[in-house]
Enzyme design. Sequence first.
Site, PDB file in Angstrom:
ATOM      1  N   ARG A 105       0.802  -1.214   0.000  1.00  0.00           N
ATOM      2  CA  ARG A 105       0.000   0.000   0.000  1.00  0.00           C
ATOM      3  C   ARG A 105       0.836   1.266   0.000  1.00  0.00           C
ATOM      4  NH1 ARG A 105      -4.102   0.047   4.155  1.00  0.00           N
ATOM      5  NH2 ARG A 105      -4.489  -2.109   3.596  1.00  0.00           N
ATOM      6  N   THR A 106       1.852   1.339   0.817  1.00  0.00           N
ATOM      7  CA  THR A 106       2.658   2.559   0.876  1.00  0.00           C
ATOM      8  C   THR A 106       3.411   2.763  -0.439  1.00  0.00           C
ATOM      9  OG1 THR A 106       2.908   2.216   3.238  1.00  0.00           O
ATOM     10  CG2 THR A 106       4.381   3.803   2.231  1.00  0.00           C
ATOM     11  N   LYS A 143      23.072  -9.484  -2.681  1.00  0.00           N
ATOM     12  CA  LYS A 143      24.402  -9.943  -3.104  1.00  0.00           C
ATOM     13  C   LYS A 143      25.479  -9.422  -2.160  1.00  0.00           C
ATOM     14  CE  LYS A 143      22.727  -9.769  -7.831  1.00  0.00           C
ATOM     15  NZ  LYS A 143      22.578  -8.793  -8.933  1.00  0.00           N
ATOM     16  N   ARG A 173      12.106   2.809   2.447  1.00  0.00           N
ATOM     17  CA  ARG A 173      11.624   2.084   3.636  1.00  0.00           C
ATOM     18  C   ARG A 173      12.692   1.074   4.011  1.00  0.00           C
ATOM     19  NH1 ARG A 173       5.835  -0.553   4.765  1.00  0.00           N
ATOM     20  NH2 ARG A 173       5.492   1.648   5.172  1.00  0.00           N
ATOM     21  N   HIS A 222       7.418   7.208  10.531  1.00  0.00           N
ATOM     22  CA  HIS A 222       6.728   7.002   9.263  1.00  0.00           C
ATOM     23  C   HIS A 222       5.962   8.309   9.009  1.00  0.00           C
ATOM     24  CE1 HIS A 222       4.736   5.377   5.908  1.00  0.00           C
ATOM     25  NE2 HIS A 222       4.126   4.334   6.429  1.00  0.00           N
TER      26      HIS A 222
END
Lengths: 323, 437
Positions: free
Chosen positions: A66-67, A94, A116, A144
Amino acid sequence: MQEGSSDLTSFPHRHLLGIEGLSPDQITVLLDRSEIYVDQNRQVNKKKTLLRGRTIINLFFENSTRTRTSFELAGKRLGGDVINMSVSTSSIKKGETLIDTAMTLNAMHPDVLIVRHPHSGAVKLLSEKVNCAVINAGDGSHEHPTQALLDALTIRRRRGTLQGLEVAICGDITHSRVARSNIHLLLTMGARVRLIAPATLLPTDIARLGVEVFHDMASGLENCDIVMMLRLQQERMQGGFFPSIREYFTFFGLDYTKLANAKADALIMHPGPMNRGVEIDAEVADDFGRSVIREQVEMGVAVRMACLEVLTENLGQTMLRNT
Amino acid sequence: MSVKDDIPVRTAYINARIIDPSSNTDTPGSVLTDGERIIDVGPRIFNEGPPTGTKVIDCKGACLAPGLVDIRVQSGEPGQEHKETLATLGRAAVSGGITSMVCLPNTDPVIDDMSTLEFIARRARLHGLAKVYCYGAITKGLKGSVLAEMGLLADSGAVAFTDGLKSLADAQVMRRALDYASTFDFLIVQHAEEPDLANGGMMNAGETATRLGLAGIPPLAEVIMVERDIRLAEMTGGRLHFAHLSTAEAISAVRKAKASGLRITCDTAPPYFALNELAVGDYRTFAKLSPPLRAEIDRQAVITGLLDGTIDAIASDHTPEDEESKRLPFSEAAFGGTGLETLLSVTLELVHNKHMELSKAIGLVTHKPAQLMGLKGGKLLPNEPADLIIFDPEIGWKVTEQSLHSKSKNSPFDGRPVQGQVQRTVIDGRTLFVHER
C-alpha cells in the site's frame, strides 16, 4: 530558505525523514498543500506535469504494497518517472552495504528517493550519502512521517482542527513507527495523546514524550475524539509480549463495548493492514459512520503528492547551490 | 460430602477470647453470625443474653479467630489423586483450621487454562469444605517461556500468578511477565531459586550436607534470584511476591527493597522458622524440602523477618507426597512436606517461645495473607464471611500419621509434640469440623 522560517507556503527541509522537529507551521504547509491534491485526485484527469523530467525511486528494503503503491501513484500523477526497487531484486542480497547502494543510486541522478528500511535510522544514514531528496517511508520502529501526515489530514478534514482533540493510540506502541510519528505530530499540533496498551507493548519511558499512558481500554478511551488502532506487528516480536491473540482481543481489541467509552462521534482509524479479530472487530472496522480507515488511504496519495511537490521545489534551489 | 444448600442458622459464639488481628482485637467476648455472614463482634454484644431463636455455641474461654488463609497449597487433583484429592485436601484444611486456601498451578493438566481452573473450582465447591482459590500459571505448561493467558485466567478467578514449584529463570520472560502483569495490576509469585545453581542439590549446602555426602543447594541460589527479581520489579513497576523464603540474605534483600518503596512482599513456611538443616538427621526424607531446610542462622533470620514485618505472611507450603515418593534413598526422594494441619500449631510456637503476641502470630496466617492475595475473609468484622475457628492455644498433641487427615503423611514435623488445637472450624456460617475428644 532558513530553518524555522515562518513562511506559510514553503517547507524548509531537503528531506522528510521524520515528524520530530517539524514546527506547527511546517506541518500546516504540508497539510494545506495536500488539500489541493485531495480535490485533484477526485477529478477524471488526475495528472499534472509538475514533476516532468524528475526521477523518483521507490527503494523498499521491506515488503510493502500500500505505501509503495501510494507513493508510486503520487509520483506518476505529478508527471514524474517512478521506478520501484525492492530488496528481492536489488544487489543488497548480493552483499552490498546500504551506503554502497545509496552511492550507486545517487550516481544515476535521481531527484527523490523514497526509502523504507527495517532498521531504525537507516533512512537517515542513507540520506547523508546522496544529493537528492529523501522521504522516509518507514524506518524500523522509528518514524513514518507520511502516515502521520495523512492521519492528520484525515482528522483535520473531519474535525476542522487538531488543536485540543483527545486522541487515543491503542495497541503495539513498542514496535510502531506510526505511533511515534503520530505522537510527535499530534502533540506539535496541540492535540492530547493517550496511549493504551499492555505494559509489554509500551516502550520504556514513553510517557516522557508528553503522552498519558493507560493499561485498560475503558478508561483510556473515555471521552476520546479519535481512536487510532495499531496493527500487532508480530513479525517484529521476539519472544512473547502477550499470551495469545484471544487474550489480546479480549482486553485490547476494539469492539463496540469498549468503543462505547469514547465520544459518540469518535472517529476510528487504522494505518492498515488490519488484522480483523486481533486488534479490531470487523464490525467496528466497517462502521460506515465512524470508521475513516479507507479515507486514510485516499488522503495518503494526496499527502505524498504534497511532499513530493515541496521537496522537489527545494531541490531546485539545493542543486543550484551545489553547482 | 455434597453441596450445602441449607442456610446456616443465626448463631452466637459466646465466652470466647476474640482475636482479630485486622482490628487489633484480643478481648473476651462473643460473635454473632447470621447466614453466611458475621453480624456483630465484641465484648458486650450480648449484655442481655443471646437473642432468642439463636443457636448458642459456648466457646468456654477458648480462642475465636478468623479462619486461616493459606496461600501456598499443592492439590493432587487433577493428576496426582493418589497423593491428595480435593476432598482429602479439604478435610485436612478444615481440621487444621484453614478456611481458605490458594492452590498452586502444578497440577496435571497445569492451571494455565481457564477450563482447568474452573474444573478445580467446581470440584471444590462440590465438596463444600475449605474455600479453594487458584493461582494461574505465569507461563504455558510452566515451561518458563510463553506467557499464559493471565487476563483470561484472572477473569475465571485466578488470584495471582506463579510457576509454582518452578522458578521462572529466564530474565527476559520474568521481565515480560512482571510488565504484562502490571498492565492489570496482577501479583507475580516467584519460587526464588536459581535453577542452575540448585541443580542436583538435595539439601542445604554446608557442613551437614558434606558430612552426609549429599549434594548441596547453596543459599545463594535463593539470594541471587531474589536480588535479580527485585531489580526487574523495580524496572517494570510490577508487583512481586517471593514464596517461602528461607535464607537470611534473601530476607535482608527484601527488607531493603521494601524500605526503598518497591511493591515487594514475601512469605515463609513453618519449617523455615521451626526447623533447620539438622532435621535431615539420618537421611529423613520427610525433611527434604524445597527450598531446603537451612542453617540455624537462617532460621533465626526468618523469625526476625516475621517480627519486623519483612515477611508478610506464613503459608503452609503443603506438598503431599505418597510413600513411593518418600520411602527412597534421600537423593531419589521427592521434595516437599505436608503442612495444612500443622500450620496453626507450629505458628503458635512463635508465641509459646515468646517471640510474638498471639494476635500478631494469628495475623500472619489470616488477614495478612488474605490481604496479599486480595481474598475475602481473615477478619472478624461485621459483614465479613463467617469463616472462623475456635482453638485452644495450650492443648498439646503429637504430629503422627494417625493424627493427620491429609491423604499423604509426609509431614516434616512427624513425631513432634506441638501445642494448639483446632476445636471447631466454621466456613460461611457452617460448622465443617469439630475436634473429637
